[in-house]
Design an enzyme around this catalytic site. Structure first.
Site, short mmCIF file in Angstrom:
data_model
loop_
_atom_site.label_atom_id
_atom_site.label_comp_id
_atom_site.label_asym_id
_atom_site.label_seq_id
_atom_site.Cartn_x
_atom_site.Cartn_y
_atom_site.Cartn_z
N ASP A 37 0.82 -1.22 0.00
CA ASP A 37 0.00 0.00 0.00
C ASP A 37 0.85 1.27 0.00
O ASP A 37 0.41 2.32 0.47
CB ASP A 37 -0.95 0.04 1.21
CG ASP A 37 -1.73 -1.24 1.39
OD1 ASP A 37 -2.35 -1.68 0.41
OD2 ASP A 37 -1.71 -1.81 2.50
N LYS A 66 2.50 2.32 -5.19
CA LYS A 66 3.26 1.89 -6.37
C LYS A 66 2.54 2.23 -7.68
O LYS A 66 3.17 2.59 -8.66
CB LYS A 66 3.53 0.39 -6.29
CG LYS A 66 4.45 -0.01 -5.14
CD LYS A 66 4.63 -1.50 -5.04
CE LYS A 66 3.40 -2.21 -4.55
NZ LYS A 66 3.02 -1.88 -3.16
N GLY A 67 1.21 2.08 -7.69
CA GLY A 67 0.46 2.31 -8.93
C GLY A 67 0.66 3.71 -9.48
O GLY A 67 0.92 3.90 -10.66
N ALA A 113 -3.84 -7.50 -4.38
CA ALA A 113 -3.09 -6.25 -4.31
C ALA A 113 -3.69 -5.24 -5.27
O ALA A 113 -3.71 -5.47 -6.48
CB ALA A 113 -1.62 -6.50 -4.66
N GLY A 114 -4.18 -4.12 -4.76
CA GLY A 114 -4.78 -3.10 -5.63
C GLY A 114 -3.88 -1.89 -5.74
O GLY A 114 -3.40 -1.37 -4.75
N HIS A 115 -3.64 -1.46 -6.97
CA HIS A 115 -2.87 -0.25 -7.21
C HIS A 115 -3.83 0.85 -7.65
O HIS A 115 -4.53 0.71 -8.64
CB HIS A 115 -1.80 -0.48 -8.28
CG HIS A 115 -0.72 -1.41 -7.83
ND1 HIS A 115 0.32 -1.79 -8.64
CD2 HIS A 115 -0.51 -2.03 -6.65
CE1 HIS A 115 1.12 -2.61 -7.95
NE2 HIS A 115 0.61 -2.77 -6.76
N ARG A 154 3.38 -28.65 -7.47
CA ARG A 154 3.29 -29.16 -8.85
C ARG A 154 1.89 -29.70 -9.19
O ARG A 154 1.74 -30.66 -9.93
CB ARG A 154 4.37 -30.22 -9.09
CG ARG A 154 5.77 -29.65 -9.02
CD ARG A 154 6.80 -30.71 -8.78
NE ARG A 154 6.62 -31.34 -7.47
CZ ARG A 154 7.54 -32.08 -6.87
NH1 ARG A 154 8.70 -32.29 -7.46
NH2 ARG A 154 7.31 -32.63 -5.70
N GLN A 179 2.33 -5.77 -3.41
CA GLN A 179 2.55 -5.84 -1.96
C GLN A 179 3.83 -5.08 -1.57
O GLN A 179 4.14 -4.07 -2.17
CB GLN A 179 2.59 -7.29 -1.47
CG GLN A 179 1.24 -7.96 -1.48
CD GLN A 179 1.09 -8.94 -2.63
OE1 GLN A 179 2.01 -9.26 -3.35
NE2 GLN A 179 -0.12 -9.45 -2.81
N THR A 205 -9.89 -4.42 -0.77
CA THR A 205 -10.70 -5.01 0.31
C THR A 205 -11.53 -3.99 1.06
O THR A 205 -12.53 -4.34 1.68
CB THR A 205 -9.78 -5.71 1.32
OG1 THR A 205 -8.93 -4.72 1.93
CG2 THR A 205 -8.93 -6.77 0.65
N ARG A 225 -10.53 -2.66 3.68
CA ARG A 225 -10.18 -2.81 5.08
C ARG A 225 -9.38 -1.60 5.58
O ARG A 225 -8.53 -1.07 4.88
CB ARG A 225 -9.35 -4.08 5.31
CG ARG A 225 -10.14 -5.35 5.19
CD ARG A 225 -9.32 -6.56 5.65
NE ARG A 225 -8.20 -6.85 4.79
CZ ARG A 225 -7.35 -7.85 5.00
NH1 ARG A 225 -7.49 -8.62 6.05
NH2 ARG A 225 -6.35 -8.07 4.17
#
Length: 424
Positions: free
Chosen positions: A13, A16-17, A39-41, A143, A222, A299, A301
């Site tokens: 958070d 980065k975006g 992960a949301g940007h 695998r 992240q 989220t 949150r």
């Protein structure tokens, strides 16, 4: 040519975006190398707000090539929602977005497993987003995974086998998911939608771009302190969020890594469970949360807030080989009389400056205090306008961290970004 890497240095958070969007005019190709739709940007420009979960942040720079790398885990249903929303706002991705065949698919039953595992942990919950990320990476390393490229190779059989294994595990956990059938239908719609995009052998494509002289920016999700190996284990994500993850998540050799941009907030936040030495459980923490609008972009949150942690930050810089720092949300601290920065941990009777094997609630942060700048920085357009106290804060951080702070963000819009050092 080299691959430049952009990473979060804290617990995610960091912003980065926005920074990728600011940097992309200088690159031909933008890639995502790990993580998934947990992960949301968030990007804001021209009065609009966009949240990207799996798609690289370079898609707003018209004509740039964007690649979802092999290290990413992809949920076709959520990807379809994200891409269609962007198309509706005028950003058609079918011509600019490529997807690695080796990226692993998040199956509907992976989300069921995520919920079942968290429920089974009881009080020891990790605090996952419930998007199926952990179970997907678990299948990858054991695998048993299903990959994007499998869409083109005996897909029905591979899907059925994976689903059957998951259902067996769910029965053993005595867990029933009433939403599974509905989500499965959406998931298969997403699989059909994926076929509209160019599915590539990304490791060959990216290395050929380097041979052709194209400039590439690798975007991490992240943050370093959530890395599966070097983060605050076990309260971490399921992938390598560090610079080395760009090599394995894209298929590029270590000697092809160029600049490493490390992003951090002027303070610190964390979502979900896990240790957080500088967390504030007081009015100041609430103030940071309110001023910084600290709620998860995916989220929703509420994020836990605290002062900047230089012990953890120096550790992240070392692990990642950061060459340039980018400080976000400086403006959130505009109204504080005093700014604090954690310079050491007190563990028992000992004071340490190196990040320890394990951190917990018994650690007591040791703070340096600096005077606040008490100035609205959101309208500033160059470092010449910075107040004296803010410059002192920057000098203090650079001396402590040993890396120059090249970019300072003073607001959420892409225009509220000040570059301090220009190339000679």
């Amino acid at each position: 040519m080299k691959v430049d890497v952009l990473l979060g240095l804290q617990w995610g958070d960091e912003g980065k975006g926005k920074v990728v969007d600011v940097l992309t005019p200088g690159y031909d190709v933008v890639t995502r190398f790990q993580g998934g739709p947990n992960a949301g940007h968030t990007l804001e420009f021209n009065g609009e707000k966009y949240i990207l979960r799996s798609i690289p942040s370079g898609i707003f720079q018209g004509g740039k090539i964007n690649i979802i790398g092999n290290g990413v885990v992809l949920d076709p249903a959520l990807f379809k929602q994200e891409a269609e929303a962007l198309a509706a706002s005028g950003h058609d991705l079918t011509k600019t977005l490529r997807i690695s065949k080796k990226a692993h698919l998040i199956l509907p039953t992976h989300r069921s497993l995520d919920a079942a595992y968290e429920a089974a942990k009881g009080a020891g919950k990790i605090g996952t987003t419930g998007k199926g990320i952990g179970p997907t990476y678990t299948d990858k390393v054991s695998r048993n995974g299903v990959r994007v490229g499998d869409i083109l190779h005996n897909f029905d059989r591979k899907y059925a086998e994976a689903k059957a294994k998951h259902e067996q595990t769910l029965r053993s956990l005595n867990y029933t998911d009433p939403t599974l059938a509905e989500r499965e239908k959406e998931w298969f719609d997403g699989i059909e939608y994926l076929k509209k995009f160019e599915l590539i052998d990304s490791e060959h494509v990216i290395n050929n771009y380097l041979k052709e002289g194209k400039t590439i920016l690798a975007e991490g999700a992240q943050g370093t302190m959530l890395d599966i190996d070097f983060g605050s284990y076990p309260f971490v994500t399921s992938s390598n969020t560090i610079c080395a993850g760009a090599c394995t998540g894209l298929g590029v050799a270590p000697n092809r890594i160029g600049d490493v941009y490390g992003i951090f907030k002027a303070y610190c936040t964390r979502v979900g469970s896990g240790p957080f030495p500088t967390e504030l459980h007081d009015e100041t923490g609430d103030q940071l949360c309110e001023l910084g609008h600290e709620f998860g972009s995916v989220t929703g949150r509420k994020r836990r807030c605290g002062w900047v942690d230089l012990v953890a930050l120096k550790y992240a810089i070392m692990i990642d080989g950061v060459t340039q720092l980018i400080m976000m949300k400086s403006d959130v601290l505009d109204t504080f009389d005093t700014i604090k920065a954690c310079v050491a941990y007190k563990i028992g009777d000992e004071e340490v400056t190196e990040f320890p094997y394990e951190i917990d609630d018994t650690i007591e942060p040791v703070y340096a205090e600096l005077p606040g700048w008490k100035t609205d920085m959101t309208k500033m357009q160059s470092e010449d306008e910075f107040p004296e106290e803010f410059n002192a804060y920057l000098d203090f951080l650079e001396e402590e961290l040993g890396v120059p702070i090249k970019i300072v963000s003073v607001g959420p819009d892409r225009e509220q970004t000040i570059i301090r050092y220009t190339e000679e």
